[in-house]
Enzyme design. Sequence first.
Site, PDB file in Angstrom:
ATOM      1  N   ASN A  91       0.888  -1.359  -0.133  1.00 20.99           N
ATOM      2  CA  ASN A  91      -0.277   0.117   0.013  1.00 20.99           C
ATOM      3  C   ASN A  91       0.766   1.183   0.026  1.00 20.99           C
ATOM      4  OD1 ASN A  91      -2.592  -0.940  -0.217  1.00 20.99           O
ATOM      5  ND2 ASN A  91      -2.682  -1.333   2.163  1.00 20.99           N
ATOM      6  N   THR A  92       2.138   1.217   0.454  1.00 21.36           N
ATOM      7  CA  THR A  92       3.019   2.366   0.515  1.00 21.36           C
ATOM      8  C   THR A  92       2.955   2.853  -1.110  1.00 21.36           C
ATOM      9  OG1 THR A  92       4.379   1.258   2.132  1.00 21.36           O
ATOM     10  CG2 THR A  92       5.316   3.132   1.016  1.00 21.36           C
ATOM     11  N   GLY A  98       2.302  12.449   2.128  1.00 21.16           N
ATOM     12  CA  GLY A  98       3.561  13.025   2.349  1.00 21.16           C
ATOM     13  C   GLY A  98       4.165  12.320   3.600  1.00 21.16           C
ATOM     14  N   VAL A 205       4.311 -15.798   3.652  1.00 15.36           N
ATOM     15  CA  VAL A 205       4.517 -16.304   4.841  1.00 15.36           C
ATOM     16  C   VAL A 205       3.129 -16.753   5.369  1.00 15.36           C
ATOM     17  CG1 VAL A 205       5.604 -15.896   7.135  1.00 15.36           C
ATOM     18  CG2 VAL A 205       6.788 -15.082   5.184  1.00 15.36           C
ATOM     19  N   HIS A 291     -11.611   7.014   4.621  1.00 22.50           N
ATOM     20  CA  HIS A 291     -10.791   8.299   4.008  1.00 22.50           C
ATOM     21  C   HIS A 291     -11.853   8.987   3.361  1.00 22.50           C
ATOM     22  CE1 HIS A 291      -8.643  11.009   1.766  1.00 22.50           C
ATOM     23  NE2 HIS A 291      -7.402  10.646   2.248  1.00 22.50           N
ATOM     24  N   SER A 303      -6.095  12.312  -2.904  1.00 22.77           N
ATOM     25  CA  SER A 303      -5.331  12.604  -1.854  1.00 22.77           C
ATOM     26  C   SER A 303      -5.967  13.812  -0.846  1.00 22.77           C
ATOM     27  CB  SER A 303      -3.942  13.198  -2.238  1.00 22.77           C
ATOM     28  OG  SER A 303      -3.158  13.627  -1.345  1.00 22.77           O
ATOM     29  N   GLU A 304      -5.355  14.023   0.390  1.00 23.76           N
ATOM     30  CA  GLU A 304      -5.855  14.874   1.510  1.00 23.76           C
ATOM     31  C   GLU A 304      -5.064  16.165   0.858  1.00 23.76           C
ATOM     32  OE1 GLU A 304      -6.420  13.463   5.086  1.00 23.76           O
ATOM     33  OE2 GLU A 304      -5.397  15.369   6.217  1.00 23.76           O
ATOM     34  N   ARG A 307      -7.255  18.859  -0.504  1.00 26.80           N
ATOM     35  CA  ARG A 307      -7.665  19.866   0.449  1.00 26.80           C
ATOM     36  C   ARG A 307      -6.923  20.786   1.065  1.00 26.80           C
ATOM     37  NH1 ARG A 307     -10.074  16.125   4.270  1.00 26.80           N
ATOM     38  NH2 ARG A 307      -9.236  14.597   3.117  1.00 26.80           N
ATOM     39  N   ARG A 328      -9.904  13.094   9.177  1.00 24.19           N
ATOM     40  CA  ARG A 328     -10.709  12.214   8.102  1.00 24.19           C
ATOM     41  C   ARG A 328     -11.782  11.851   8.683  1.00 24.19           C
ATOM     42  NH1 ARG A 328      -5.259   9.060   5.841  1.00 24.19           N
ATOM     43  NH2 ARG A 328      -4.393  10.863   4.645  1.00 24.19           N
ATOM     44  N   HIS A 431      -9.561   2.804   4.424  1.00 25.49           N
ATOM     45  CA  HIS A 431      -8.108   3.238   4.138  1.00 25.49           C
ATOM     46  C   HIS A 431      -7.101   2.861   4.818  1.00 25.49           C
ATOM     47  CE1 HIS A 431      -5.355   5.874   2.256  1.00 25.49           C
ATOM     48  NE2 HIS A 431      -5.199   6.591   3.307  1.00 25.49           N
ATOM     49  N   HIS A 432      -7.162   2.575   6.352  1.00 24.33           N
ATOM     50  CA  HIS A 432      -6.161   2.380   6.912  1.00 24.33           C
ATOM     51  C   HIS A 432      -6.556   1.716   8.290  1.00 24.33           C
ATOM     52  CE1 HIS A 432      -1.866   3.232   8.351  1.00 24.33           C
ATOM     53  NE2 HIS A 432      -2.111   3.016   9.543  1.00 24.33           N
ATOM     54  N   ARG A 471      -5.817   8.282  12.289  1.00 19.82           N
ATOM     55  CA  ARG A 471      -4.485   8.455  11.842  1.00 19.82           C
ATOM     56  C   ARG A 471      -4.736   9.924  11.057  1.00 19.82           C
ATOM     57  NH1 ARG A 471      -1.794   8.089   7.218  1.00 19.82           N
ATOM     58  NH2 ARG A 471      -3.378   6.734   6.229  1.00 19.82           N
ATOM     59  N   GLY A 474       0.069  11.771   6.686  1.00 22.78           N
ATOM     60  CA  GLY A 474       1.212  11.842   6.654  1.00 22.78           C
ATOM     61  C   GLY A 474       1.832  11.103   7.787  1.00 22.78           C
ATOM     62  N   VAL A 477       3.628   7.406   6.574  1.00 19.97           N
ATOM     63  CA  VAL A 477       4.892   7.450   5.982  1.00 19.97           C
ATOM     64  C   VAL A 477       5.783   7.782   7.085  1.00 19.97           C
ATOM     65  CG1 VAL A 477       6.130   8.569   4.137  1.00 19.97           C
ATOM     66  CG2 VAL A 477       3.975   8.186   3.780  1.00 19.97           C
TER      67      VAL A 477
HETATM   68  P1  ADP Z   1       3.494  -0.833   5.511  1.00 21.15           P
HETATM   69  O1  ADP Z   1       2.847   0.529   5.034  1.00 21.15           O
HETATM   70  O2  ADP Z   1       3.398  -0.895   6.672  1.00 21.15           O
HETATM   71  O3  ADP Z   1       4.946  -0.921   4.960  1.00 21.15           O
HETATM   72  P2  ADP Z   1       2.315  -2.062   2.994  1.00 21.15           P
HETATM   73  O4  ADP Z   1       0.939  -2.315   3.091  1.00 21.15           O
HETATM   74  O5  ADP Z   1       2.880  -1.092   2.286  1.00 21.15           O
HETATM   75  O6  ADP Z   1       2.760  -1.646   4.521  1.00 21.15           O
HETATM   76  O7  ADP Z   1       3.135  -3.295   2.549  1.00 21.15           O
HETATM   77  C1  ADP Z   1       2.958  -4.568   3.264  1.00 21.15           C
HETATM   78  C2  ADP Z   1       3.403  -5.679   2.629  1.00 21.15           C
HETATM   79  O8  ADP Z   1       3.394  -6.915   3.019  1.00 21.15           O
HETATM   80  C3  ADP Z   1       2.612  -5.867   1.122  1.00 21.15           C
HETATM   81  O9  ADP Z   1       3.506  -5.746   0.114  1.00 21.15           O
HETATM   82  C4  ADP Z   1       1.928  -7.060   1.435  1.00 21.15           C
HETATM   83  O10 ADP Z   1       2.081  -7.793   0.013  1.00 21.15           O
HETATM   84  C5  ADP Z   1       3.002  -7.779   1.863  1.00 21.15           C
HETATM   85  N1  ADP Z   1       2.431  -9.096   2.673  1.00 21.15           N
HETATM   86  C6  ADP Z   1       1.319  -8.996   3.487  1.00 21.15           C
HETATM   87  N2  ADP Z   1       1.164 -10.313   3.697  1.00 21.15           N
HETATM   88  C7  ADP Z   1       2.239 -11.295   3.388  1.00 21.15           C
HETATM   89  C8  ADP Z   1       2.531 -12.352   3.671  1.00 21.15           C
HETATM   90  N3  ADP Z   1       1.920 -13.439   4.198  1.00 21.15           N
HETATM   91  N4  ADP Z   1       3.977 -12.966   3.116  1.00 21.15           N
HETATM   92  C9  ADP Z   1       4.601 -11.966   2.522  1.00 21.15           C
HETATM   93  N5  ADP Z   1       4.250 -10.685   2.314  1.00 21.15           N
HETATM   94  C10 ADP Z   1       3.160 -10.257   2.847  1.00 21.15           C
END
Ligand code: ADP
Length: 499
Positions: A91-92, A98, A205, A291, A303-304, A307, A328, A431-432, A471, A474, A477
């Site tokens: 999701n990043t 920002g 995993v 959101h 995006s926020e 606004r 939000r 959203h989060h 949350r 900003g 991140v």
């Molecule tokens: P953060 O913002 O906390 O870094 P993100 O949503 O950006 O979180 O990234 C989390 C990542 O972890 C994603 O790419 C997601 O696909 C990956 N992920 C979630 N579950 C598993 C899992 N069981 N094994 C490997 N990767 C995973």
Amino acid sequence: MNSNGSKVGVSRRNFLSGFFAMGLGAAAVGLTGCASPRSFADEAAQTTIDGGEYDIVVVGSGGAGMAATVGAVDQGAKVLLLEKMPVAGGNTCFAEGGMNACCTRFQKEAGIEDSVDLMSSDTYKGGHEKGNMELIRHMCEGSSDAIDWLASMGIVLSKLGTSGGASVKRIHRPESGEAVGKYIVKGMTEQCRQRGVSAVCNTKVEEILMEDGKVAGVRATNPNGLPIEYKCKALIVATGGFGANKEMLAQYRPELRDAVTTNQPGTQGDGIVFSTAVGADTVDIDQIQVHPTVEQTTATLLSENIRGDGAILVNTDGVRFTNELLTRDRVSEAEWAQPGRGAFAVFDQSVHDNNLSIEEKFVSRNLIHVADNFNDLAKLMGVPEEAFVATVTSYNDNIANGIDDPMGRTKSLNPLVKPPYYALPVAPGVHHCMGGLRVNAAAEVLDANGDAIPGLFAAGEVTGGIHGGNRLGGNAVCDINVNGRQAQETACAYVFGDK
Ligand code: ADP
């Protein structure tokens, strides 16, 4: 649709094509997920494949996982990064606002006075005084250093902006107007590549392996669907939230079951499930952020920043109904109280020019109304023309005449004066996840007694406690960078026997 049959913000196909288009496909960045030294036949002959031994395994290649990986490699650890999706970033990749940070050199250059106390108190208040002050302060204290750390690798967040709930300008963005998430993921992917990080995509995993009460490895499913085990001394869980998991949403917040979500389809809460299975505790797990500005037919986030840069919200009667810069949750509640449970985000060309993603996400896909004057815009929106024109005119006149905004808005009072004008239909979307694994400020995962589980660390959206009940834009991140690094520092100390 995701595997649960729910509508997700970005379809799997869009998610993948988007990132291959960015050159962030596994092969392109050295995330050699599908490469395997063994043939499928060899693998099939085995019950469980031996994936090798590492100091640290990091699960999840979003911002938290990448920060942890880069930091741990730099401390001399042998690191493996596992990602279940075919591409890196999580999701990043979709973060747009920002990075909040206080007392940074960029704030100082701009003459902005900020402090750890102020950022901490904004975060605590914005989170309805539910957050854990120790975790909040730790994040705020590390924020300026994280900005410098990113800049030292060429990831420069130098442009300051306003975001909801922040007392001063402290959201840091790329100078180009590029969305922050893509920018960071691109930069961190390059850092992983330069360090020759062994990373494996398409590998999910499933389970933490424990020996004598300590983490000893993980069991995963490899790209061919076969079980594989990786041994490690420490595990960093950075798997993000569960905003695309319809069942978990329904379990904790039944009213959100059918809401659209801005989350990528891999956001299924896996880290919460496999960590609680070895005794990890959770905190604030039912605190899920909606959101307020999500385009509903595609679940695409506006995006926020829009606004923050000046957009206003009007309802289908053509009138404003809220201070658009409230947090939000409050703006979402205000929208739900309007006819049709939504609104239009209205802005001018200046806001458009400041935010590159508007063109790509909305204009090019014909999702947004565009007109050279307010009368024509009202016609396209299908709202009463006279009321809408009066709304925007009085908003602009009040600013010009220094009259207090009747909705109580005090920031980003930028008149809408540069045509063309834009109106996007929006409503709230999931959203989060504010809640998640219980951790301490050292990023150790805690059990129900508050004791650290030896060898288990976590960072980012999979953890709970910082954002409390809401949350601030900003702060995710900020969290991934400060605590991704914190998790690897504590993990390295554990692995190398300094702790
Ligand atoms: P953060 O913002 O906390 O870094 P993100 O949503 O950006 O979180 O990234 C989390 C990542 O972890 C994603 O790419 C997601 O696909 C990956 N992920 C979630 N579950 C598993 C899992 N069981 N094994 C490997 N990767 C995973």
